[in-house]
Design an enzyme around this catalytic site. Structure first.
Site, short mmCIF file in Angstrom:
data_model
loop_
_atom_site.label_atom_id
_atom_site.label_comp_id
_atom_site.label_asym_id
_atom_site.label_seq_id
_atom_site.Cartn_x
_atom_site.Cartn_y
_atom_site.Cartn_z
N HIS A 397 0.80 -1.23 0.00
CA HIS A 397 0.00 0.00 0.00
C HIS A 397 0.83 1.27 0.00
O HIS A 397 0.26 2.35 0.10
CB HIS A 397 -0.92 0.04 1.22
CG HIS A 397 -2.11 -0.85 1.11
ND1 HIS A 397 -3.29 -0.43 0.54
CD2 HIS A 397 -2.30 -2.13 1.45
CE1 HIS A 397 -4.16 -1.41 0.56
NE2 HIS A 397 -3.59 -2.47 1.11
N LYS A 590 -9.12 13.68 4.05
CA LYS A 590 -8.24 12.50 4.06
C LYS A 590 -7.28 12.70 5.23
O LYS A 590 -7.20 13.79 5.78
CB LYS A 590 -7.48 12.37 2.74
CG LYS A 590 -6.86 13.68 2.23
CD LYS A 590 -6.21 13.53 0.86
CE LYS A 590 -7.19 13.57 -0.29
NZ LYS A 590 -7.11 12.42 -1.18
N ARG A 591 -6.55 11.66 5.61
CA ARG A 591 -5.57 11.83 6.69
C ARG A 591 -4.69 13.03 6.37
O ARG A 591 -4.38 13.30 5.21
CB ARG A 591 -4.70 10.58 6.81
CG ARG A 591 -5.37 9.41 7.50
CD ARG A 591 -4.48 8.17 7.51
NE ARG A 591 -4.12 7.78 6.16
CZ ARG A 591 -2.86 7.68 5.71
NH1 ARG A 591 -1.84 7.92 6.51
NH2 ARG A 591 -2.62 7.32 4.47
N LYS A 596 0.16 14.38 1.11
CA LYS A 596 -1.17 14.62 0.55
C LYS A 596 -1.40 16.12 0.27
O LYS A 596 -2.35 16.49 -0.39
CB LYS A 596 -2.25 14.08 1.49
CG LYS A 596 -2.27 12.54 1.55
CD LYS A 596 -3.35 12.03 2.49
CE LYS A 596 -3.40 10.53 2.64
NZ LYS A 596 -4.27 9.86 1.64
N THR A 701 -8.76 6.25 -2.47
CA THR A 701 -10.08 5.70 -2.75
C THR A 701 -11.14 6.78 -2.61
O THR A 701 -12.23 6.65 -3.18
CB THR A 701 -10.43 4.53 -1.81
OG1 THR A 701 -10.14 4.93 -0.47
CG2 THR A 701 -9.67 3.27 -2.17
N LYS A 705 -14.80 7.75 -4.61
CA LYS A 705 -16.10 8.05 -4.00
C LYS A 705 -16.63 9.39 -4.51
O LYS A 705 -17.83 9.52 -4.80
CB LYS A 705 -15.98 8.12 -2.47
CG LYS A 705 -15.47 6.86 -1.81
CD LYS A 705 -15.11 7.15 -0.34
CE LYS A 705 -14.25 6.05 0.26
NZ LYS A 705 -13.60 6.48 1.52
C1 LIG Z 1 -12.31 6.73 1.80
C2 LIG Z 1 -11.83 7.16 3.10
C3 LIG Z 1 -10.47 7.45 3.31
C4 LIG Z 1 -9.45 7.37 2.20
O1 LIG Z 1 -9.29 8.66 1.64
P1 LIG Z 1 -8.12 9.00 0.62
O2 LIG Z 1 -8.44 10.38 0.17
O3 LIG Z 1 -8.19 8.01 -0.48
O4 LIG Z 1 -6.85 8.94 1.38
C5 LIG Z 1 -10.07 7.85 4.56
N1 LIG Z 1 -10.95 7.98 5.57
C6 LIG Z 1 -12.26 7.74 5.40
C7 LIG Z 1 -13.19 7.92 6.55
C8 LIG Z 1 -12.75 7.32 4.17
O5 LIG Z 1 -14.06 7.05 4.03
#
Ligand SMILES: *Cc1c(COP(=O)(O)O)cnc(C)c1O
Length: 859
Positions: A397, A590-591, A596, A701, A705
Site C-alpha cells: 500500500h 483525508k488523513r 497529501k 479511494t 467516492k
Molecule cells: C475513503 C476514506 C479514506 C481514504 O481517503 P483517501 O483520500 O483516499 O486517502 C479515509 N478515511 C475515510 C473515513 C474514508 O471514508
C-alpha cells in the site's frame, strides 16, 4: 432500491390507524394492543419488524424498561436487524461447510466499518419495512440511524478498503472471512480547538456494539516470549513464556440483495481463566492477582499505540502476532474440521485456503503458518514452505520508505523466538537460491535480503519477507504497481516477473452512492431505467448519452443541491460557520499528511484571499463564492501535520469573519473526519482535491467516492487519479503538477538551489509570516518549503514546484463553475465514468487472478 425514507417522521407520534393519540415527552413503547412483542427472527413487513423491535426492547433489554427514547430504539432496532443477519450468517456458513469450497481469508489490522444499520437494512432491502415499523413505534428512521456510533477500527484508506472489500465479497457470494482485531478504542476522536487538533479516546464500545456476537467456543492460545527447545526427534518446540488467549467476536456482513452473509471475525486478547490468582487476591495483593488480565487488556486497547518506546514497539508486535496466530489457528481448525482425521492431506491446504495480507502488518502469518505446519503438524521444511508459498499473497500500500515496516531482530527474537528462527531460515534459503540461480543478482543481495544485518541495528524487513514468501504481490493502482515493479521491488521483479500484479482499488457503490445519496441514486435509476447498476457499476456509462440533457441537468443539480443544504446544516452545527449552499463546495478530506499536501491547498486559499482583498467591490462581483472544506486526522505524534490543521483553522478564523469577503470565501475544518462524516460530505461536494506529490499516493479511494457522486476532481497524475481521468475524460478532470517521473529531478534541482520560486508562492508564504493569521509559530512549516533549508526537507513534497500550475488549474475551475451546462455535463460524466471503480470489479479480479475462488451462493 434507493431507500425511500419517510419525509419526516415526528419522533413522538405514532402513525398507525389503530392509535393516533400523541405520546408523552419521553417516548414509551406503544401498548400491546397496537404492536404485540413477538420474537420473530426474520420479519419482512413493517408490522413484523415492529413486533420484533418491541420484543427486543422488552426481553433483551439494555436499559430500564418503559422508556423508548431514540437511543433505546436504536439498540432494539439493531438487535432486530441482527436476528435476520444471524439467520443468514448461519445459513451461509452451513452452506460453505457443506460445499467446502476454497475460501479467502482477508487479514487486516484495520477495518473502517462506519455505521452498520443503514447499510444492513439497505443490503437486506428492508429499509421501507424498518422505516414503517419505527414509525408505528413513534420514531423516524433517520433519527434512529443517527444514534449509532462509527466502528472506527482503522485509520484511513487502507482500513476503509478492507471494509469495502467485505461488502463486495458478500455481495458477489464469494466464500470468505475477514480477520481483524477488536480494539477497545479506535484510532482517536478529534476535537478542533483554538490550539488546533486535540485527541481523545474513541470509545465506540462505551455502551456496547449490537453488531458483534461473541463466540465463547472460539478461543485460541497465543504464546509470547519463552524459548525454543530442540526435541529428540530433531523437531523444534516453542515453550514457556506467557500464554494469552484470543477470543472471537463475529460481525455479520450482509451482501446486497443476496442471502450470503459473511463474517468479520475480530479477536480480543484475554488472560487464560486460571490466571486470576485467588490466593493473592485474598491476601490483599489485588493488582498482582489480575496482572495477566491487565497485560491482555493492553494488547487490544488501541489501534497503532505509540511506538516511540521499546514497550510501544513490543505492544504493536504483540498485536500483529495475536491477529495472525489466532486467524491461522482458526483457518487450520476449519480445514481439519472439514475432513476426517486420517484423510488430512496438507498439500490440499492451498486448494482450500487463500490468505491475503493487507499490507505488511499481518506478515507474521507467514512464519506462523510455517511454525504450525512444522512444529504442530509435523511437516518438513520443504513441504511447509511449498504450502505457505502457495497460500499467502501480499498487497503493498505504500512506497514511502519510512512506512515500510522493519522490526528489530532483537525484539523479534525476544517476543517470538521460534518465528525469528524461521525468518532467519527463510532469509538463508533465499540467499542460497539467488547465489545458485542468479549470480547476476548477488551484488544486490544485501539490499534484497529479508534480514538487514546491519551490526548496530539488525532488522527484519517485513515487506521483503512478504515478497519472498508470497505467490503474488500486488499494488493498488496501475501507476503504483508500475513503481513497485520498476523501483521498490525491481530486483525481485527480475527474479520473479510473474509474481507482480496490479489490482486497482475500488469502493462499494452501496455505501458510497445508494445509501449516502438516495436522491442521486433515484435519478440514476430513473434515467437508466434499471437499478442493476448497483451491482454492475459499468452500467453507469449509460448516463453518457444524457450528459447534455437539460432535464437531467435540472434533476442532477437539484439532488446535489439538496445534499449541499444538508451538509451546510451539519457544518453550522459542528463548526458554527454558516455557509451559503449556492457556493462552490470544494473539499479535501483525508488523513493529514505532508505528501497529501493539504498545505498546498491552504496556501492556494491564502493566495485567493489575498487577491480578493486587493479587488474593488465591482471586481469582487465576478468572484465565484467558495466554501473550502478540510477534514482529516493528523497522527498524534506528527507535529508538522498538526501545524497544518492549526493553519487551516487560523486561516478560517480570519477569512470567515472578514466583512470584505462575506460569503465569497469560507474556510472550514470539519472535525473528526470518519466514515459517517464522509457519507455526508462526499455527496455534497462539487470539487474535491487529490493533490499528492506524484508517485506518492498508492491509489487513493476517496477520489473514487467523489467521482462516483458527480464531484469534479482537481488532481495530480498520481495513484488512481490517472485511471479515473482516463475513464471520465481529460476535459472533466483539472490536472496540474509535475509527473512521477520528473519528481526525482525536481527534488535534486530544489536541493541544489536551481529553482526560482513563483512570486505568487512567495506572496502566500509572506502572508503567513506577516502574522495575518495569528502569531502561532509557523516557521517549521514554512521552512519545510525552502529549497536548501537544513531545517525542512528541501521542499521534499514539491509544494513550491507545483504551486503555479495549481493556481492556474484553480482559475480554470472558477471559469468552468460559472458555466452551469459545462459543469453539470462534467459532473454527469464523472459519475458515468466511475464504473471501473467498484470494489466488486476489484474483488472479482482478486478472486480470479490471485485467490482462485468461485462463487458459492446460498440457495
Ligand atoms: C475513503 C476514506 C479514506 C481514504 O481517503 P483517501 O483520500 O483516499 O486517502 C479515509 N478515511 C475515510 C473515513 C474514508 O471514508
Amino acid at each position: 432500491m434507493a431507500p425511500n425514507l419517510p419525509a419526516s417522521v415526528n419522533g413522538g407520534t405514532i402513525a398507525t390507524e389503530s392509535q393516533v393519540e400523541p405520546l408523552p415527552e419521553t417516548t414509551t413503547l406503544p401498548p400491546t394492543r397496537s404492536v404485540p412483542a413477538i420474537a420473530h427472527p426474520t420479519p419482512e413487513d413493517a408490522f413484523g419488524v415492529a413486533a420484533n423491535i418491541k420484543y427486543h426492547a422488552q426481553y433483551t433489554p439494555h436499559f430500564s424498561p418503559f422508556k423508548f427514547d431514540p437511543e433505546q430504539a436504536f439498540y432494539s432496532t439493531a438487535e432486530s436487524v441482527r436476528d435476520t443477519l444471524i439467520q443468514r450468517w448461519n445459513d451461509t456458513y452451513a452452506h460453505f461447510h457443506k460445499i467446502d469450497p476454497k475460501q479467502t481469508y482477508y487479514i487486516s489490522m484495520e477495518y473502517l466499518q462506519g455505521r452498520a444499520l443503514t447499510n444492513a437494512i439497505g443490503n437486506l432491502n428492508l429499509t421501507d419495512a424498518y422505516a414503517g415499523a419505527l414509525s408505528k413505534l413513534g420514531h423516524g428512521l433517520e433519527i434512529i440511524m443517527e444514534q449509532e456510533r462509527d466502528a472506527a477500527l482503522g485509520n484511513g484508506g487502507l482500513g476503509r478498503l478492507a471494509s469495502c472489500f467485505l461488502d463486495s465479497l458478500a455481495t458477489l457470494n464469494l466464500p470468505a472471512w475477514g480477520y481483524g482485531l477488536r480494539y477497545k478504542y479506535g484510532l482517536f476522536a478529534q476535537r478542533i480547538t483554538k490550539k488546533g487538533q486535540e485527541e481523545y479516546a474513541e470509545d465506540w464500545l462505551e455502551k456496547f456494539s449490537p453488531w458483534e456476537i461473541v463466540r465463547h467456543d472460539v478461543v485460541y492460545p497465543i504464546r509470547f516470549f519463552g524459548k525454543v527447545q530442540a526435541e529428540s526427534d530433531g523437531s523444534r518446540k516453542w515453550v514457556g513464556g506467557e500464554v494469552m488467549q484470543a477470543l472471537a467476536y463475529d460481525v455479520p456482513i450482509p451482501g446486497y440483495m443476496t442471502k450470503n452473509t459473511i463474517s468479520l471475525r475480530i479477536w480480543e486478547a484475554k488472560a487464560p481463566p486460571q490466571d486470576f490468582d485467588l490466593y493473592s487476591f485474598n491476601s490483599g495483593e489485588h493488582e498482582k492477582a489480575a496482572i495477566l488480565q491487565s497485560k491482555a487488556n493492553q494488547i487490544c486497547a488501541v489501534l497503532y499505540p505509540g511506538d516511540a518506546t521499546e514497550d510501544g514497539k513490543l505492544l504493536r508486535l504483540k498485536q500483529q502476532y495475536l491477529l495472525c496466530s489466532a486467524s491461522l489457528q482458526d483457518i487450520i481448525a476449519r480445514f481439519k474440521e472439514r475432513r476426517p482425521k486420517h484423510a488430512i492431506k496438507w498439500t490440499d491446504f492451498p486448494n482450500k485456503v487463500a490468505v491475503q495480507m493487507n499490507d505488511t502488518h499481518p506478515t507474521l502469518a507467514i512464519p506462523e503458518l510455517m511454525r504450525i505446519l512444522m512444529d504442530e503438524e509435523g511437516l518438513g521444511w520443504d513441504e511447509a514452505w511449498a504450502i505457505t508459498g502457495s497460500t499467502v499473497a501480499y498487497t503493498n500500500h505504500t512506497v514511502l520508505p519510512e512506512a515500510l515496516e522493519k522490526w528489530s531482530q532483537v525484539v523479534m527474537a525476544k517476543l517470538l523466538p521460534r518465528h525469528m528462527e524461521i525468518i532467519a531460515e527463510i532469509d538463508k534459503q533465499f540467499c542460497q537460491m539467488v547465489k545458485s540461480s542468479r549470480p547476476d543478482l548477488v551484488s544486490k543481495l544485501e539490499q534484497m535480503r529479508v534480514l538487514d544485518s546491519n551490526p548496530h541495528k539488525p532488522l527484519v524487513r517485513m515487506a521483503h519477507l512478504c515478497v519472498v514468501s508470497s505467490h503474488t504481490v500486488n499494488g493498488v493502482a496501475e501507476l503504483h504497481s508500475d513503481i513497485l515493479k520498476r523501483e521498490l521491488f525491481s530486483d525481485f521483479c527480475s527474479l520473479w516477473p510473474n509474481k507482480f500484479q496490479n489490482k486497482t482499488n475500488g469502493v462499494t457503490p452501496r455505501r458510497w452512492l445508494c445509501f449516502c445519496s438516495p436522491e442521486l441514486s433515484a435519478i440514476i435509476t430513473k434515467w437508466l431505467q434499471t437499478d442493476k447498476w448497483v451491482t454492475n457499476l459499468d452500467l453507469l456509462a449509460g448516463l453518457r448519452q444524457f450528459a447534455d440533457d437539460e432535464q437531467l441537468h435540472k434533476e442532477w443539480e437539484a439532488a446535489k443541491f439538496a445534499n449541499k443544504v444538508r451538509l451546510a446544516e451539519y457544518l453550522l452545527k459542528v463548526t458554527g460557520v454558516k455557509v451559503d449552499p449556492t457556493s462552490l463546495f470544494d473539499t479535501q478530506v483525508k488523513r493529514i499528511h505532508e505528501y497529501k499536501r493539504q498545505f498546498l491547498n491552504i496556501l492556494g486559499v491564502i493566495y485567493r484571499y489575498k487577491k480578493m482583498k486587493e479587488m474593488g467591490p465591482e471586481e469582487r462581483k465576478g468572484v465565484v463564492p467558495r466554501v473550502v472544506m478540510f477534514g482529516g486526522k493528523a497522527f498524534a505524534t506528527y507535529a508538522q501535520a498538526k501545524r497544518i490543521v492549526k493553519l487551516v483553522t487560523d486561516v478560517g478564523s480570519v477569512v470567515n469573519n472578514d466583512p470584505d469577503i462575506g460569503n465569497l470565501l469560507k474556510v472550514v475544518f470539519v472535525p473528526n473526519y470518519n466514515v459517517t462524516a464522509a457519507e455526508l460530505i462526499i455527496p455534497a461536494s462539487e470539487l474535491s482535491q487529490h493533490i499528492s506529490t506524484a508517485g506518492m499516493e498508492a491509489s487513493g479511494t476517496s477520489n473514487m467516492k467523489f467521482a462516483l457522486n458527480g464531484c469534479l476532481i482537481i488532481g495530480t497524475l498520481d495513484g488512481a487519479n490517472v485511471e479515473i481521468r482516463e475513464e471520465i475524460g481529460n476535459q472533466n478532470f483539472f490536472l496540474f503538477g509535475v509527473q512521477a517521473d520528473d519528481v526525482p529531478r525536481c527534488r535534486e534541482e530544489r536541493m541544489a538551489g536551481h529553482f526560482t520560486p513563483d512570486p505568487r508562492f512567495e506572496e502566500a508564504k509572506q502572508m503567513i509570516r506577516s502574522k495575518t493569521f495569528g502569531d502561532f509559530d509557523y516557521e517549521p512549516l514554512l521552512d519545510s518549503l525552502e529549497g536548501n533549508s537544513g531545517y525542512g526537507r528541501g521542499d521534499y513534497f514539491l509544494v513550491g514546484v507545483d504551486f503555479p500550475s495549481y493556481i492556474e488549474a484553480q482559475k480554470e475551475i472558477d471559469i468552468a463553475y460559472k458555466d452551469r451546462r459545462r459543469w453539470n455535463h462534467s459532473s454527469i460524466l464523472s459519475t458515468a465514468g466511475s464504473g471501473k471503480f467498484s470494489s466488486d470489479r476489484t474483488i472479482s479480479q482478486y478472486a480470479t487472478d490471485i485467490w482462485n475462488i468461485q462463487e458459492c451462493r446460498v440457495p
